[in-house]
Scaffold this motif. Structure first.
Motif, PDB file in Angstrom:
ATOM      1  N   ILE A 185      27.724  47.859  50.668  1.00 50.00           N
ATOM      2  CA  ILE A 185      29.171  47.833  50.928  1.00 50.00           C
ATOM      3  C   ILE A 185      29.702  49.248  51.087  1.00 50.00           C
ATOM      4  N   VAL A 186      29.241  50.142  50.198  1.00 51.79           N
ATOM      5  CA  VAL A 186      29.658  51.542  50.286  1.00 51.79           C
ATOM      6  C   VAL A 186      29.198  52.143  51.614  1.00 51.79           C
ATOM      7  N   GLY A 196      45.819  51.661  42.593  1.00 52.36           N
ATOM      8  CA  GLY A 196      46.497  50.733  41.693  1.00 52.36           C
ATOM      9  C   GLY A 196      46.302  49.290  42.093  1.00 52.36           C
ATOM     10  N   ALA A 197      46.458  49.000  43.397  1.00 58.84           N
ATOM     11  CA  ALA A 197      46.292  47.624  43.878  1.00 58.84           C
ATOM     12  C   ALA A 197      44.850  47.152  43.701  1.00 58.84           C
ATOM     13  N   SER A 198      43.905  48.028  44.006  1.00 56.75           N
ATOM     14  CA  SER A 198      42.484  47.684  43.850  1.00 56.75           C
ATOM     15  C   SER A 198      42.149  47.420  42.389  1.00 56.75           C
ATOM     16  N   PHE A 253      34.261  47.660  45.079  1.00 59.38           N
ATOM     17  CA  PHE A 253      34.021  48.519  46.253  1.00 59.38           C
ATOM     18  C   PHE A 253      34.674  47.919  47.502  1.00 59.38           C
ATOM     19  N   LEU A 254      34.505  46.602  47.668  1.00 61.48           N
ATOM     20  CA  LEU A 254      35.012  45.934  48.866  1.00 61.48           C
ATOM     21  C   LEU A 254      36.543  46.018  48.960  1.00 61.48           C
ATOM     22  N   VAL A 255      37.227  45.739  47.867  1.00 64.47           N
ATOM     23  CA  VAL A 255      38.692  45.771  47.872  1.00 64.47           C
ATOM     24  C   VAL A 255      39.207  47.195  48.056  1.00 64.47           C
TER      25      VAL A 255
END
Length: 448
Positions: free
Chosen positions: A298-299, A388-390, A433-435
């Motif tokens: 993903i990274v 913050g959202a993540s 990681f994805l978000v």
């Protein structure tokens, strides 16, 4: 006698009379500490064992750790083995035999037993090791309800050395069907001419021989009993499980859960060999290596985003690390609660809702702090908002997984401790990681 040096002197140098007088007041576990202490020579240990009577060595074998019982027996003269085995509790003898890999040795030990004990041991070995039948002892006291208290007291004096527990006496019919239970205190405080039928409790808490040992432990905890009878399909008593057996079960199960949550074999011990330790841990490390590939892929997919905003590389571990911590907290609580029975079908949804509400509050606080931290490190309010959202989403996702995965595995009759940590860690890291990188990619034009 608390001073080990004094006890050592008594065991090795005391006169036969001194040994005879003092030995009944010595705890077998204290003698075991001396026998297992490296400061004493093997020659002295063997000399002590030569002096100890067979019944005491039988008690020592009962108290010794399961994996070390046969090793202790081997330190005693072979011509005494048969008599010593007769002194052991049937369940402890079975435990010792099950650790011996050489079938010829097992056959020799069984052959040295009396026919009665051989039959009992063979029967106990036929039960599943982690069932009530697998941990029970076959030595128990049963009475007929037409007996008087005086007759029972006389009978107890005759068999005082032949039973596993005197805490409870079980009332049966001629076919050994369980009818009731009477405590020793009831016997001691009743008139001699009172019938057992008049003082027995017909509401007996018993377990079937196939019941899992963890469920048996829960019954001990629920009813605060020192001993529970084990019955067959026809409600005939075939053995008893005592509280000391359950203490061992609880210790073993708790240790196994802790080990398995960390990717360690449940049977690994402090004295395991290097080979055994590697065999225990390497498979899980290999599994973790391959699951880490998912996170790294993903990274790698978002490498272009990271190249354009280097600050993201510094902030990624914060998001995934916090998600992992929340997941760990939740699955640790859930696994333990499932193990001790405090989460069941009746309250499962309530506990899940509580966990999610707590996670939402925690996420609100942590994501607010993460927003400030991200804005400072990234020197950009938009980066702070993405962090913050993540963080908020990652914490909520981790909390949900930490509860649901152990619960689902438990319903599938799979020990939640075995796979929960690997699954939760992999999925929370990957989601984090994805978000985080996904949001950064979507809002890239605001970051550069």
């Amino acid at each position: 006698m608390s001073n080990y040096n004094q006890l050592f002197d008594l065991l090795l140098h005391g006169s036969d009379e001194q040994l005879k007088v003092n030995l009944p007041f010595v705890y077998p576990s204290d003698i075991l500490d001396i026998l297992n202490d490296d400061q004493y020579s093997e020659e002295d240990i063997v000399s002590i064992l030569v002096r100890l009577p067979n019944d005491m060595i039988g008690q020592l074998l009962d108290e010794e750790e399961q994996e070390d019982k046969y090793e202790l027996l081997q330190r005693v003269q072979k011509n005494r083995h048969s008599a010593i085995l007769e002194e052991m509790s049937s369940d402890e003898l079975v435990d010792m035999i099950e650790t011996i890999d050489d079938q010829s040795i097992v056959d020799d030990l069984l052959e040295s037993l009396s026919e009665e004990n051989k039959t009992e041991v063979s029967q106990l070995m036929s039960y599943a090791p982690e069932s009530a039948g697998g941990i029970m002892a076959s030595e128990f006291i049963n009475l007929y309800d037409n007996k008087k208290v005086k007759q029972v007291l006389e009978y107890l004096q005759e068999i005082k050395d032949d039973v596993e527990s005197h805490y409870a006496l079980y009332v049966t019919d001629r076919q050994n069907t369980l009818k009731g239970v009477v405590s020793l205190s009831d016997i001691a405080t009743s008139d001699f001419e009172v019938s057992i039928a008049d003082i027995m409790n017909p509401n007996v808490i018993s377990v079937h021989y196939s019941m899992d040992q963890e469920d048996v432990a829960k019954l001990f905890d629920k009813y605060n009993l020192p001993v529970i009878p084990v019955v067959n399909d026809h409600n005939q008593i075939i053995g008893i499980v005592t509280f000391d057996d359950i203490i061992e079960v609880i210790t073993q199960e708790a240790t196994a859960d802790i080990h398995q949550m960390a990717g360690i074999d449940a049977d690994e011990r402090a004295d395991s060999t290097v080979k055994e330790t590697v065999q225990s841990r390497l498979p899980w490390l290999v599994i973790n290596l391959f699951t880490a590939i998912l996170s790294s892929s993903i990274v790698a997919y978002f490498s272009g985003t990271i190249a354009q905003v280097v600050a993201l590389a510094a902030l990624m571990p914060i998001v995934t690390g916090m998600g992992g911590n929340v997941g760990s907290q939740t699955y640790t609580f859930t696994i333990r609660s499932l193990a001790i029975g405090t989460i069941d079908d009746g309250n499962a949804m309530f506990v899940f809702n509580r966990e999610m509400k707590a996670a939402l509050i925690n996420a609100a606080v942590i994501s607010s702090l993460a927003f400030v931290l991200g804005a400072v490190i990234g020197q950009d309010l938009q980066i702070g908002m993405i962090v913050g959202a993540s963080m908020l989403l990652s914490i909520l996702f981790a909390a949900a997984l930490g509860y649901l995965i152990p619960s689902i595995l438990n319903r599938m009759k799979i020990d939640p401790a075995i796979a929960s940590s690997v699954l939760v860690t992999t999925m929370t890291d990957s989601f984090g990681f994805l978000v985080f990188l996904g949001l950064a990619t979507v809002f890239m034009r605001y970051l550069i």
